[in-house]
Design an enzyme around this catalytic site. Structure first.
Site, PDB file in Angstrom:
ATOM      1  CD  GLN A  75      -3.114   0.622   0.018  1.00 19.53           C
ATOM      2  OE1 GLN A  75      -3.235  -0.373  -0.341  1.00 19.53           O
ATOM      3  NE2 GLN A  75      -3.738   1.860  -0.656  1.00 19.53           N
ATOM      4  CB  ALA A  89      -6.403   3.784   1.199  1.00 18.19           C
ATOM      5  CG  HIS A  96      -7.431  -3.961  -0.913  1.00 20.07           C
ATOM      6  ND1 HIS A  96      -8.117  -5.138  -1.638  1.00 20.07           N
ATOM      7  CD2 HIS A  96      -8.157  -2.753  -1.209  1.00 20.07           C
ATOM      8  CE1 HIS A  96      -8.900  -4.450  -2.436  1.00 20.07           C
ATOM      9  NE2 HIS A  96      -9.073  -3.137  -2.343  1.00 20.07           N
ATOM     10  CG  ASP A 103     -10.508  -3.680  -5.461  1.00 18.07           C
ATOM     11  OD1 ASP A 103     -11.260  -3.041  -4.580  1.00 18.07           O
ATOM     12  OD2 ASP A 103      -9.350  -3.144  -5.412  1.00 18.07           O
ATOM     13  CD  GLU A 152     -12.341   2.532  -4.498  1.00 17.45           C
ATOM     14  OE1 GLU A 152     -12.399   1.271  -3.898  1.00 17.45           O
ATOM     15  OE2 GLU A 152     -11.381   3.113  -4.359  1.00 17.45           O
ATOM     16  CD1 TRP A 154     -13.016  -1.610  -6.994  1.00 17.81           C
ATOM     17  CD2 TRP A 154     -13.885  -0.263  -8.394  1.00 17.81           C
ATOM     18  NE1 TRP A 154     -12.091  -0.579  -6.942  1.00 17.81           N
ATOM     19  CE2 TRP A 154     -12.665   0.475  -7.725  1.00 17.81           C
ATOM     20  CE3 TRP A 154     -14.423   0.621  -9.594  1.00 17.81           C
ATOM     21  CZ2 TRP A 154     -12.319   1.487  -8.080  1.00 17.81           C
ATOM     22  CZ3 TRP A 154     -14.181   1.952  -9.380  1.00 17.81           C
ATOM     23  CH2 TRP A 154     -13.031   2.441  -8.809  1.00 17.81           C
ATOM     24  CG  HIS A 155     -13.674  -1.615  -2.100  1.00 18.35           C
ATOM     25  ND1 HIS A 155     -12.228  -1.954  -2.102  1.00 18.35           N
ATOM     26  CD2 HIS A 155     -14.000  -1.789  -1.047  1.00 18.35           C
ATOM     27  CE1 HIS A 155     -11.829  -2.056  -0.852  1.00 18.35           C
ATOM     28  NE2 HIS A 155     -12.767  -1.917   0.025  1.00 18.35           N
TER      29      HIS A 155
END
Length: 187
Positions: A75, A89, A96, A103, A152, A154-155
């Protein structure tokens, strides 16, 4: 109290050394190379993802995992190379790292993570069905001020079926759930 209700965001970061102890690779299609940590989720989330993807496949919905677990170090790398408006982030602030976030994309989106995923048959199906398997759409549209992250579609984030159903029915985010003190055990 729900065991998977942990709140991770810019105000509630994870310890840099936090690594879930029960990461496994779910048996779902992934658009990531073999042995890539992005293919990992916490055990219960992985099992739920398998059930979600199996149901989608039966309904001719073509979901693909793009990114699951992400280490603090990874990250850091993503954050340092992103621009300010990217929505990436800061290290420690990504769900995550918990191994509970996934995702998702589809072939019609060329496996990319784009807002347009929300309008695909896969994105629409995911929004309608993910709570049945214990997942929420973590960063919904028009809640950016509350979550601190852009929309988002997709998340998804594993919270367990009970909490996912409740949040989806009420339209609450995890932040709102915490703000109302609903995560606290009864006194």
């Amino acid at each position: 109290m729900y065991p998977f209700s942990i709140l991770v965001n810019k105000e509630n970061p994870l310890n840099p050394h936090y690594i879930p102890s029960d990461l496994i690779e779910p048996d779902i299609p992934f658009y990531a190379p073999g042995n890539d940590p992005r293919r990992l989720l916490q055990r219960e989330a992985a099992i739920a993802a398998e059930e979600l993807f199996e149901r989608a496949q039966k309904e001719e919905i073509h979901l693909w995992g793009i990114s699951g677990y992400r280490s603090y170090k990874r990250q850091e790398e993503l954050f340092s190379s992103a621009n300010e408006r990217s929505g990436v982030a800061p290290p420690g602030c990504s769900e995550h790292q918990t191994g509970l976030a996934l995702d998702i994309s589809c072939p019609d989106e060329n496996y990319e993570l784009e807002e347009s995923f929300a309008k695909t048959k896969e994105g629409c199906w995911l929004a309608r069905h993910c709570a049945l398997f214990g997942f929420i759409l973590r960063y919904p549209k028009n809640k950016e001020e509350i979550t601190g992250f852009p929309f988002e579609p997709w998340h998804i984030r594993y919270t367990g079926i009970g909490l996912a159903s409740s949040l989806t029915l009420t339209g609450m985010t995890l932040e709102e759930y915490y703000e109302r003190g609903l995560h606290l055990p009864p006194k």
